[in-house]
Design a protein around this motif. Structure first.
Motif, short mmCIF file in Angstrom:
data_model
loop_
_atom_site.label_atom_id
_atom_site.label_comp_id
_atom_site.label_asym_id
_atom_site.label_seq_id
_atom_site.Cartn_x
_atom_site.Cartn_y
_atom_site.Cartn_z
N ARG A 186 0.77 -1.17 -0.06
CA ARG A 186 -0.02 0.16 0.02
C ARG A 186 0.72 1.14 0.02
NH1 ARG A 186 -4.97 0.55 0.63
NH2 ARG A 186 -5.97 2.55 0.94
N GLN A 187 0.41 2.16 -0.92
CA GLN A 187 1.20 3.65 -0.96
C GLN A 187 0.25 4.49 -0.77
OE1 GLN A 187 3.52 5.72 -0.78
NE2 GLN A 187 4.99 4.47 -2.12
N GLU A 188 0.34 5.29 0.53
CA GLU A 188 -0.40 6.11 0.78
C GLU A 188 0.06 7.71 0.75
OE1 GLU A 188 -1.83 5.51 4.75
OE2 GLU A 188 -2.69 3.19 4.10
N ASN A 189 1.40 7.60 0.30
CA ASN A 189 1.84 9.10 -0.02
C ASN A 189 1.34 9.74 -0.99
OD1 ASN A 189 3.52 11.18 -1.02
ND2 ASN A 189 5.45 10.09 -0.23
N THR A 190 0.69 10.84 -0.75
CA THR A 190 -0.25 11.82 -1.69
C THR A 190 0.81 12.44 -2.70
OG1 THR A 190 0.11 13.75 -0.46
CG2 THR A 190 -1.92 12.46 -0.16
N GLN A 191 2.17 12.52 -2.50
CA GLN A 191 2.98 13.01 -3.51
C GLN A 191 3.20 11.93 -4.55
OE1 GLN A 191 4.11 15.98 -3.99
NE2 GLN A 191 5.09 15.49 -5.78
N TYR A 192 3.34 10.80 -4.17
CA TYR A 192 3.41 9.58 -5.09
C TYR A 192 2.28 9.65 -6.09
CZ TYR A 192 3.38 4.71 -6.51
OH TYR A 192 3.15 3.47 -7.11
N TRP A 193 1.21 9.68 -5.56
CA TRP A 193 0.01 9.43 -6.68
C TRP A 193 -0.34 10.71 -7.39
CZ3 TRP A 193 -1.98 4.90 -7.32
CH2 TRP A 193 -1.87 3.88 -6.13
N ALA A 194 0.14 11.76 -6.79
CA ALA A 194 0.17 13.33 -7.51
C ALA A 194 0.89 13.00 -8.79
CB ALA A 194 0.42 14.25 -6.79
N GLU A 195 2.16 12.25 -8.65
CA GLU A 195 3.19 12.38 -9.85
C GLU A 195 2.62 11.32 -10.71
OE1 GLU A 195 6.97 11.26 -8.13
OE2 GLU A 195 6.86 13.09 -6.99
N ILE A 196 2.01 10.22 -10.09
CA ILE A 196 1.52 9.16 -11.20
C ILE A 196 0.52 9.77 -12.05
CG2 ILE A 196 0.35 7.14 -11.51
CD1 ILE A 196 2.14 5.93 -9.35
N VAL A 197 -0.51 10.47 -11.47
CA VAL A 197 -1.73 10.97 -12.04
C VAL A 197 -1.23 11.99 -12.84
CG1 VAL A 197 -3.84 12.15 -11.42
CG2 VAL A 197 -3.37 10.25 -10.24
N GLY A 198 -0.58 12.84 -12.23
CA GLY A 198 -0.06 14.25 -13.22
C GLY A 198 0.59 13.65 -14.58
N ARG A 199 1.71 12.77 -14.37
CA ARG A 199 2.21 11.92 -15.79
C ARG A 199 1.31 11.55 -16.59
NH1 ARG A 199 3.73 7.44 -15.43
NH2 ARG A 199 4.43 7.27 -13.43
N ILE A 200 0.45 10.91 -16.22
CA ILE A 200 -0.66 10.08 -17.07
C ILE A 200 -1.62 11.04 -17.71
CG2 ILE A 200 -2.61 8.53 -17.22
CD1 ILE A 200 -0.92 6.78 -15.01
N ALA A 201 -2.09 12.08 -16.78
CA ALA A 201 -2.95 12.97 -17.40
C ALA A 201 -2.29 13.99 -18.47
CB ALA A 201 -3.44 13.78 -16.07
N ARG A 202 -1.07 14.36 -18.17
CA ARG A 202 -0.35 14.99 -19.24
C ARG A 202 -0.23 14.00 -20.51
NH1 ARG A 202 2.52 16.48 -14.69
NH2 ARG A 202 4.12 14.88 -15.21
N ALA A 203 0.22 12.91 -20.28
CA ALA A 203 0.26 11.98 -21.71
C ALA A 203 -1.05 11.90 -22.55
CB ALA A 203 0.75 10.62 -21.17
N GLN A 204 -2.13 11.84 -21.63
CA GLN A 204 -3.59 11.80 -22.41
C GLN A 204 -3.89 13.21 -22.98
OE1 GLN A 204 -6.17 10.31 -19.33
NE2 GLN A 204 -5.48 8.25 -19.61
N GLY A 205 -3.29 14.16 -22.41
CA GLY A 205 -3.41 15.62 -23.15
C GLY A 205 -4.77 15.99 -23.15
N GLY A 206 -5.61 15.95 -22.01
CA GLY A 206 -6.90 16.68 -21.73
C GLY A 206 -7.81 15.80 -22.63
N LEU A 207 -7.82 14.57 -22.80
CA LEU A 207 -8.73 13.60 -23.41
C LEU A 207 -10.05 13.94 -22.77
CD1 LEU A 207 -9.22 11.11 -25.31
CD2 LEU A 207 -8.77 9.70 -23.35
N ARG A 208 -11.23 14.12 -23.78
CA ARG A 208 -12.37 14.48 -23.29
C ARG A 208 -13.25 13.41 -22.71
NH1 ARG A 208 -16.80 18.00 -24.65
NH2 ARG A 208 -18.52 17.13 -24.81
N GLY A 209 -13.75 13.25 -21.68
CA GLY A 209 -14.16 12.10 -20.99
C GLY A 209 -13.28 11.14 -20.34
N GLY A 210 -12.31 11.58 -20.05
CA GLY A 210 -10.81 11.06 -19.85
C GLY A 210 -11.00 10.26 -18.45
N LEU A 211 -11.92 10.34 -17.36
CA LEU A 211 -11.79 10.02 -16.20
C LEU A 211 -11.77 8.48 -16.46
CD1 LEU A 211 -11.93 9.86 -13.18
CD2 LEU A 211 -14.56 9.91 -13.35
#
Length: 189
Positions: free
Chosen positions: A2-27
């Motif tokens: 289990r990884q509860e570090n918010t910075q860890y999750w923010a880095e993963i989410v940020g990198r993936i979200a940038r790679a998706q480039g604002g994909l519409r309906g991207g959830l």
């Protein structure tokens, strides 16, 4: 683990979200990508996901909790998806599930609803590889084989393509090759 570090999750989410480039309906694609990378979606990831897509945390949690494929806890070491659809039930999947759970106590069994292998059921997915018909011997062999040479999943979406003779005659092999070349994880059923 289990990884509860918010910075860890923010880095993963940020990198993936940038790679998706604002994909519409991207959830959904974002949630799948986060889970593919981390193995699950921790509560600590929810604020970063909500911020990346300009959604409320309640919307993100609602989607995560609605779809049974999303995990909110680290996954067990080995997960087998056992088909529980009508055709496999008719071929004894319900009785088989109990036997397999008893025979393989270290494996987590999750339901899957139709793997497209109705003619050869009951069926299962072991590391995204179909096993049909599945019984204790076939599952043991599949688990042993997957432990020896587990494939590295493709980074893109997972695509299921039939390998029956009619599909192959209509070009399923070429379609599978095209999806694979585009970065999709192709599962032949």
């Amino acid at each position: 683990m289990r990884q509860e570090n918010t910075q860890y999750w923010a880095e993963i989410v940020g990198r993936i979200a940038r790679a998706q480039g604002g994909l519409r309906g991207g959830l959904l694609p974002l949630l799948h990508a986060v889970q593919d990378e981390a193995g699950y979606i921790d509560d600590a990831a929810v604020p970063a996901i909500a911020d990346a897509l300009n959604l409320s945390r309640a919307e993100v949690i609602g989607v995560i909790s609605f779809y049974h494929d999303f995990r909110r806890e680290p996954p067990p070491a080995k997960v087998v998806k056992l088909c529980r659809a009508e055709a496999c039930q008719a071929r004894g999947a319900d009785a088989l599930a109990g036997k397999l759970e008893a025979a393989f106590p270290d494996v987590a069994f999750e339901p899957a609803y139709c793997l497209g292998l109705c003619a050869t059921g009951p069926s299962a997915l072991v590391d995204d590889r179909p096993v049909a018909p599945v019984d204790a011997a076939a599952l043991g062999a599949a688990l042993q084989g997957s432990a020896q040479s587990a494939p590295t999943p493709a980074a893109g979406p997972r695509v299921f393509i039939s390998g029956d003779s009619a599909s192959v005659a209509l070009g399923a092999d070429a379609l599978a090759d095209a999806f694979a070349a585009a970065g999709c994880a192709v599962v032949r059923t």
